[in-house]
Scaffold this motif. Structure first.
Motif, mmCIF file in Angstrom:
data_model
loop_
_atom_site.group_PDB
_atom_site.id
_atom_site.type_symbol
_atom_site.label_atom_id
_atom_site.label_comp_id
_atom_site.label_asym_id
_atom_site.label_seq_id
_atom_site.Cartn_x
_atom_site.Cartn_y
_atom_site.Cartn_z
ATOM 1 N N LYS A 36 0.841 -1.218 0.000
ATOM 2 C CA LYS A 36 0.000 0.000 0.000
ATOM 3 C C LYS A 36 0.867 1.256 0.000
ATOM 4 C CE LYS A 36 -3.942 -2.071 2.242
ATOM 5 N NZ LYS A 36 -4.516 -2.320 3.536
ATOM 6 N N GLN A 39 1.748 1.959 -3.453
ATOM 7 C CA GLN A 39 0.593 2.548 -4.169
ATOM 8 C C GLN A 39 0.447 4.026 -3.796
ATOM 9 O OE1 GLN A 39 -2.566 -0.265 -3.036
ATOM 10 N NE2 GLN A 39 -2.781 -0.761 -5.211
ATOM 11 N N VAL A 96 -5.796 -13.398 -5.002
ATOM 12 C CA VAL A 96 -6.704 -12.276 -5.298
ATOM 13 C C VAL A 96 -7.603 -12.013 -4.078
ATOM 14 C CG1 VAL A 96 -8.654 -11.542 -6.745
ATOM 15 C CG2 VAL A 96 -6.646 -12.618 -7.801
ATOM 16 N N HIS A 97 -8.109 -13.093 -3.493
ATOM 17 C CA HIS A 97 -8.969 -12.948 -2.319
ATOM 18 C C HIS A 97 -8.205 -12.285 -1.174
ATOM 19 C CE1 HIS A 97 -11.856 -13.790 0.770
ATOM 20 N NE2 HIS A 97 -10.985 -14.526 1.423
ATOM 21 N N ASN A 100 -7.806 -8.594 -1.889
ATOM 22 C CA ASN A 100 -9.085 -7.883 -1.724
ATOM 23 C C ASN A 100 -9.420 -7.712 -0.246
ATOM 24 O OD1 ASN A 100 -9.644 -7.396 -4.433
ATOM 25 N ND2 ASN A 100 -10.567 -9.400 -4.723
ATOM 26 N N ARG A 101 -9.156 -8.779 0.538
ATOM 27 C CA ARG A 101 -9.442 -8.724 1.977
ATOM 28 C C ARG A 101 -8.590 -7.669 2.665
ATOM 29 N NH1 ARG A 101 -8.371 -14.348 4.046
ATOM 30 N NH2 ARG A 101 -6.375 -13.435 4.575
ATOM 31 N N GLY A 103 -7.879 -4.896 1.377
ATOM 32 C CA GLY A 103 -8.284 -3.582 0.861
ATOM 33 C C GLY A 103 -7.591 -3.198 -0.436
ATOM 34 N N ILE A 104 -6.995 -4.157 -1.113
ATOM 35 C CA ILE A 104 -6.338 -3.877 -2.402
ATOM 36 C C ILE A 104 -7.204 -4.501 -3.493
ATOM 37 C CG2 ILE A 104 -4.280 -4.364 -3.804
ATOM 38 C CD1 ILE A 104 -2.843 -4.652 -0.933
ATOM 39 N N GLU A 105 -7.741 -3.680 -4.393
ATOM 40 C CA GLU A 105 -8.662 -4.206 -5.410
ATOM 41 C C GLU A 105 -7.888 -4.922 -6.499
ATOM 42 O OE1 GLU A 105 -12.084 -2.314 -7.055
ATOM 43 O OE2 GLU A 105 -12.029 -0.835 -5.449
ATOM 44 N N ALA A 106 -8.067 -6.225 -6.547
ATOM 45 C CA ALA A 106 -7.243 -7.040 -7.449
ATOM 46 C C ALA A 106 -8.125 -7.831 -8.406
ATOM 47 C CB ALA A 106 -6.401 -7.991 -6.613
ATOM 48 N N ILE A 107 -7.562 -8.143 -9.566
ATOM 49 C CA ILE A 107 -8.292 -8.945 -10.550
ATOM 50 C C ILE A 107 -7.367 -10.048 -11.070
ATOM 51 C CG2 ILE A 107 -7.763 -7.289 -12.435
ATOM 52 C CD1 ILE A 107 -10.568 -8.057 -13.556
ATOM 53 N N LEU A 149 -7.344 -1.114 -10.811
ATOM 54 C CA LEU A 149 -7.265 -2.512 -10.379
ATOM 55 C C LEU A 149 -5.815 -2.995 -10.419
ATOM 56 C CD1 LEU A 149 -10.276 -3.976 -12.386
ATOM 57 C CD2 LEU A 149 -10.112 -3.786 -9.888
#
Ligand SMILES: Nc1ncnc2c1ncn2[C@@H]1O[C@H](COP(=O)(O)OP(=O)(O)O)[C@@H](O)[C@H]1O
Ligand SMILES: CC(=O)N[C@@H](CCC(=O)OP(=O)(O)O)C(=O)O
Length: 259
Positions: A36, A39, A96-97, A100-101, A103-107, A149
């Motif tokens: 983070k 980022q 990915v999960h 996301n958990r 707080g990082i939006e991943a695909i 993303l």
């Protein structure tokens, strides 16, 4: 019109981070905090992951044997099916999960998605179903970055005929870094950098690396990493590092930078 400092857009910097299967199961809070922080510092981050230990486990569970040559798995037709289901079916969604958990939006993506990684066979007679990347559709990755993303890419590619090919994740990371003109490549693994005689090398020149390969002090899984590093540095990516989870380790650099 002049912009005040606070309203100036941050320069876009781009980093490819490769996570080795050797440390995927034990990602710490520190790792996500560092992620983070990058980022927040304005980095667009692209993740590539491996899954060597997870693949070994699934191959063993299915009584499929495989060997490793120069850090690359010799992959039979039977093995590639298991590699694919392990990476795309288990390792990628778990990562990915986890992101996301935190707080990082991943695909999640594999080389199949949007024909992201088009491959030919590296050398079928020697390595079997292992891919050599011919093309990366970097414009797809750009689009994901544009909407905030984090792409999380597994190391499965395919031929134009849809044959699945296994690719070493370090190699995928280097090809993506090159195609995206990344500012840096971080290869995160289970050791805090290249070790020689037990000591972490904080800086390594290209010549030193060649000598360590020759003397056998760099071997196995470290070989595709240093090759990825040399390819990227040679093609002008300014910063390449092999690091542990704290994101500290070995900076690899041209001789003249070290002089
Ligand atoms: N000189 C070296 N310094 C550190 N590790 C090395 C070196 N040479 C070979 N290795 C091996 O490379 C391994 C990392 O590669 P690998 O197991 O493929 O990790 P990953 O799953 O992160 O890609 C280390 O755990 C170590 O066993
Ligand atoms: C062709 C080849 O070597 N594929 C690798 C892909 C996974 C990988 O690279 O995982 P790590 O990053 O954990 O090493 C393999 O089958 O192990």
């Amino acid at each position: 019109m002049t912009m005040s400092k606070s309203t100036q857009p941050t320069a876009r910097k781009r980093m490819v981070i490769k996570l080795g299967g050797s440390m995927l199961a034990e990602l710490t809070k520190d790792f996500f905090a560092n992620f983070k922080r990058l980022q927040d510092a304005g980095y667009e981050l692209i993740l590539v992951h491996g899954g060597g230990p997870e693949i070994n486990q699934e191959l063993a569970a299915n009584n499929v044997t495989s060997t490793v040559l120069n850090g690359i798995r010799v992959t039979s037709k039977e093995a590639v099916r298991i590699v694919q289901s392990t990476l795309i079916g288990q390792v990628n969604p778990a990562l990915v999960h986890h992101l996301n958990r935190e707080g990082i939006e991943a695909i999640g993506l594999s080389g199949y998605d949007g024909k992201l990684l088009s491959c030919s066979f590296l050398d079928e007679a020697v390595y079997g179903f292992v891919g050599e990347i011919q093309q990366v559709r970097s414009e797809l990755i750009e689009k994901m970055l544009d909407v905030g993303l984090v792409p999380v890419i597994s190391c499965i590619g395919s031929t134009t005929n849809g044959i699945s090919l296994n690719i070493n994740a370090d190699t995928v990371a280097s090809k993506i870094a090159l195609s995206m003109c990344a500012d840096s490549l971080l290869l995160v693994t289970d050791t805090p950098g290249i070790k020689i005689e037990g000591k972490v090398q904080h800086i390594a020149s290209l010549t030193a690396i060649s000598q360590w390969i020759e003397s056998g002090e760099i071997y196995g899984g470290m070989l595709p990493k240093v090759k990825a590093a040399l390819d990227c540095l040679g093609a002008g990516i300014p910063s390449v590092q092999i690091v542990g989870q704290q994101l500290l380790g070995t900076v690899i650099a041209h001789e003249e930078v070290l002089a």
